[in-house]
Design an enzyme around this catalytic site. Structure first.
Site, PDB file in Angstrom:
ATOM      1  N   HIS A   1      -9.135   1.035  -0.281  1.00 49.57           N
ATOM      2  CA  HIS A   1      -9.702   2.373  -0.555  1.00 49.57           C
ATOM      3  C   HIS A   1     -10.309   2.540  -1.957  1.00 49.57           C
ATOM      4  CE1 HIS A   1      -5.624   2.700  -2.132  1.00 49.57           C
ATOM      5  NE2 HIS A   1      -5.077   3.011  -0.982  1.00 49.57           N
TER       6      HIS A   1
ATOM      7  N   ASP B   1      -7.749   4.405   6.119  1.00 52.83           N
ATOM      8  CA  ASP B   1      -6.526   4.855   5.433  1.00 52.83           C
ATOM      9  C   ASP B   1      -5.918   6.036   6.200  1.00 52.83           C
ATOM     10  OD1 ASP B   1      -4.403   5.140   3.737  1.00 52.83           O
ATOM     11  OD2 ASP B   1      -5.567   5.742   1.987  1.00 52.83           O
TER      12      ASP B   1
ATOM     13  N   ASP C   1       0.805  -1.226   0.000  1.00 52.64           N
ATOM     14  CA  ASP C   1       0.000   0.000   0.000  1.00 52.64           C
ATOM     15  C   ASP C   1       0.839   1.277   0.000  1.00 52.64           C
ATOM     16  OD1 ASP C   1      -2.660   1.309   0.211  1.00 52.64           O
ATOM     17  OD2 ASP C   1      -1.665   2.179   1.940  1.00 52.64           O
TER      18      ASP C   1
HETATM   19  O1  DOR Z   1      -3.038   9.225   0.618  1.00 47.48           O
HETATM   20  C1  DOR Z   1      -2.387   8.233   0.888  1.00 47.48           C
HETATM   21  N1  DOR Z   1      -1.472   8.233   1.874  1.00 47.48           N
HETATM   22  N2  DOR Z   1      -2.554   7.127   0.144  1.00 47.48           N
HETATM   23  C2  DOR Z   1      -1.769   6.057   0.282  1.00 47.48           C
HETATM   24  O2  DOR Z   1      -1.991   5.107  -0.413  1.00 47.48           O
HETATM   25  C3  DOR Z   1      -0.640   6.073   1.236  1.00 47.48           C
HETATM   26  C4  DOR Z   1      -0.880   7.021   2.322  1.00 47.48           C
HETATM   27  C5  DOR Z   1       0.346   7.298   3.148  1.00 47.48           C
HETATM   28  O3  DOR Z   1       1.012   6.332   3.543  1.00 47.48           O
HETATM   29  O4  DOR Z   1       0.625   8.452   3.436  1.00 47.48           O
END
Ligand code: DOR
Length: 444
Positions: free
Chosen positions: A234, A316, A154
Site C-alpha cells: 500500500h 488492502d 502487515d
Molecule cells: O488500515 C489498515 N487496516 N491498515 C493496515 O495495515 C491493517 C489493516 C487491518 O488489518 O485492519
C-alpha cells in the site's frame, strides 16, 4: 463428461496482445482451451458477453480475511464472496489473524477452510515474525513448506532493521518476497490520519509522509544489500514512489502495490465525507493506515501506476465490525472494506483518462501475479492463456451503480464511499468456469 462453455461476443482482454479484441473463448473442464475468432460452439453452453469486456479474474495481493480468530469482522466464506463480487478470483490472505499466521498449522487450517468454503482461490501469506511482534523471526521455512506465497507482518512494519535484513536473507533462500508495511513508528507515533492542513483543522494527530518514505528507503537499501526481493505494501506517498522508481532503475528487486483508495481519495474525505458537506465529518470510515494522503500524493500514485513504478493494485481489504467504526475518531479501527468497490473506484481513473483500461486490467491481473511470482503456485492465473484455469470476469466499463455498503457480501460495511455513484461494474466472476458472484445484487 467434458463440460464445454463458450464465451461469445465480448471484447477479450489479455491473451498475447494485452489488447481488447472481439474473440471467442472456449472453456473445457474449468480450463481455457481456445481463444480464437471462429470458435465452433458444438453443443457447448454459451455465455453471452455482448457489449462486455472479458478479462482474467483479478488477483489481490492484500486481503484481510480475518480467519482464524477475528470472524466477527470477516471469515473466509464472506471475504471470498466479497472478492468474487469485486471480480477477484485469487486473494492473498494477510497473516494479522488471531493468532497470527506464523506457523505451519495455522496455514494448513486456512488452506483447509479455504478448500471447503472459499468462493475464490486463497493463497496464504505467512508472518515475518513470531506473533507479528517484530522481535523473533517466524519459522519461515515451515511457512514456505506449508504453502505461503510471501511473508509479511502487515498491519505493522518490520521495525527492527536487523530483523528485516535477516528476514530478507531467509526469504531469498526460500525464493519468496517480504511484503513490508512501510511506516516508521518513531515518526508516525500514534497518528490517526495524514499530517497536513486537514489534520491541523480537525485537531487530529497526523503521520508525516516521511514516515512512509523513510521506511521504504531503508527497505530498498536492505534489498539492495541482500539481493532479496522486497514488496512495498500500500504505497501512498510521492517520496516513497520516487524511492521505488530510483531503486528499480538501479536494478534493486523492489516491487510495489497501491490501493484503489490511495489512487482516488484524499485526506479531505476525513473532514468532509464523500458527499462533500461543509460540516466537519470526522468520518471514521476514512480512517485507514497508511492514511488517505494529499492530492499531490494521489497524483504521484496514479503516475507511478501508469509508468509501471507501481506493479499492481491491491485492495488492502480491511473489514471491521460496525462498533469498531461507530466511535470517536481516535478509537476507531484503521481500514476500508475494499474488495467490492475496487474496480468501480479505479475506473474513475480510466474515465478521467489518467490511465487506459488496458493498464488498469493489467495492474489487477498479471501485474500482481508477476510481482510475487504467483504463477509458481497457481499456474496461469491472471491470464486468459490456453491451459490457464478458467478464472475470468465480465466487466461493463460504463455501467453506473451506487455503492450500498449494507448490501456488501463482506461483513465489513466500513467504506467511506457509501452512497457514491461509480461508473464501471463487475457483471460476473467465474472461477474454474463456475460463476461465483451474485453481481445483480451489486449492480444497481
Ligand atoms: O488500515 C489498515 N487496516 N491498515 C493496515 O495495515 C491493517 C489493516 C487491518 O488489518 O485492519
Amino acid at each position: 463428461m467434458t463440460e464445454r462453455i463458450v464465451i461469445l461476443g465480448g471484447g477479450i482482454f489479455g491473451p498475447a496482445t494485452g489488447k481488447s479484441e472481439l474473440l471467442g473463448v472456449l472453456l473445457e473442464d474449468g480450463r481455457i482451451s481456445a481463444v480464437a475468432k471462429d470458435i465452433v460452439v458444438d453443443g457447448a453452453r454459451e455465455i453471452d458477453a455482448k457489449g462486455l469486456i472479458v478479462a482474467p479474474g483479478f488477483v489481490d495481493l492484500h486481503t484481510h480475511l480475518r480467519e482464524p480468530g477475528l470472524e466477527y469482522k470477516e471469515d473466509i466464506a464472506s471475504g471470498t464472496r466479497a472478492a468474487a463480487r469485486g471480480g477477484f478470483t485469487t486473494v492473498c490472505a494477510m497473516p494479522n489473524t488471531e493468532p497470527a499466521m506464523d506457523n505451519a498449522s495455522i496455514v494448513e487450517h486456512v488452506r483447509r477452510e479455504a478448500d471447503a468454503r472459499a468462493a475464490v482461490r486463497v493463497l496464504p501469506i505467512g508472518a515475518v515474525s513470531k506473533g507479528r511482534k517484530g522481535t523473533d523471526l517466524a519459522e519461515m521455512g515451515d511457512l514456505a513448506a506449508a504453502g505461503c506465497v510471501a511473508f509479511s507482518d502487515d498491519g505493522a512494519p518490520v521495525y527492527d532493521a536487523t530483523l528485516m535484513r535477516r528476514a530478507l536473507e531467509y526469504a531469498n533462500g526460500l525464493g519468496l518476497a517480504i511484503i513490508d508495511h512501510c511506516e516508521d513508528p518513531s515518526l508516525a507515533h500514534d497518528a490517526v490520519m495524514h499530517e497536513g492542513w486537514v489534520s491541523t483543522r480537525l485537531g487530529l494527530r497526523g503521520a508525516p509522509s516521511a514516515a512512509e518514505g523513510a521506511a521504504v528507503a531503508r527497505d530498498i537499501a536492505l534489498a539492495e544489500a541482500t539481493g532479496a526481493h522486497v514488496h512495498i505494501a500500500h504505497v501512498s506517498t510521492r517520496g516513497a514512489i520516487e524511492a521505488i522508481r530510483a531503486g528499480k532503475a538501479r536494478g534493486v528487486r523492489v516491487t510495489a502495490e497501491v490501493t484503489p483508495h490511495h489512487l482516488t481519495l484524499t485526506d479531505e474525505l476525513v473532514a468532509f465525507g464523500a458527499h462533500g458537506g461543509w460540516d466537519l465529518m470526522y468520518d471514521t470510515n476514512a480512517k485507514v493506515n497508511p492514511p488517505l494522503r494529499s492530492a499531490d500524493d494521489v497524483e504521484a500514485c496514479v503516475a507511478g501506476l501508469a509508468d509501471g513504478t507501481i506493479d499492481c493494485i491491491a485492495t488492502d481489504h480491511a473489514p471491521h465490525a460496525v462498533i469498531e467504526k461507530l466511535c470517536e475518531f481516535d478509537d476507531a479501527a484503521f481500514g476500508i472494506s475494499g474488495l467490492e468497490t475496487a474496480f468501480g473506484l479505479c475506473m474513475r481513473l480510466v474515465h478521467e483518462q489518467k490511465i487506459s483500461l488496458e493498464t488498469l486490467i493489467e495492474r489487477l491481473t498479471i501485474g500482481p501475479v508477476r510481482a510475487l511470482g504467483l504463477d509458481r503456485f497457481a499456474p496461469g492465473i491472471g491470464t486468459l492463456d490456453v491451459g490457464a484455469p478458467a478464472d475470468f470476469v465480465l466487466l461493463d466499463p460504463d455501467a453506473e451503480w451506487v455503492v450500498d455498503a449494507a448490501s456488501f457480501a463482506s461483513k465489513g460495511k466500513n467504506t467511506p464511499i457509501d452512497g457514491v455513484a461509480l461508473k464501471g461494474a463487475v457483471v460476473a466472476t467465474y472461477v474454474g468456469g463456475v460463476r461465483v458472484d451474485r453481481a445483480e445484487v451489486l449492480v444497481g
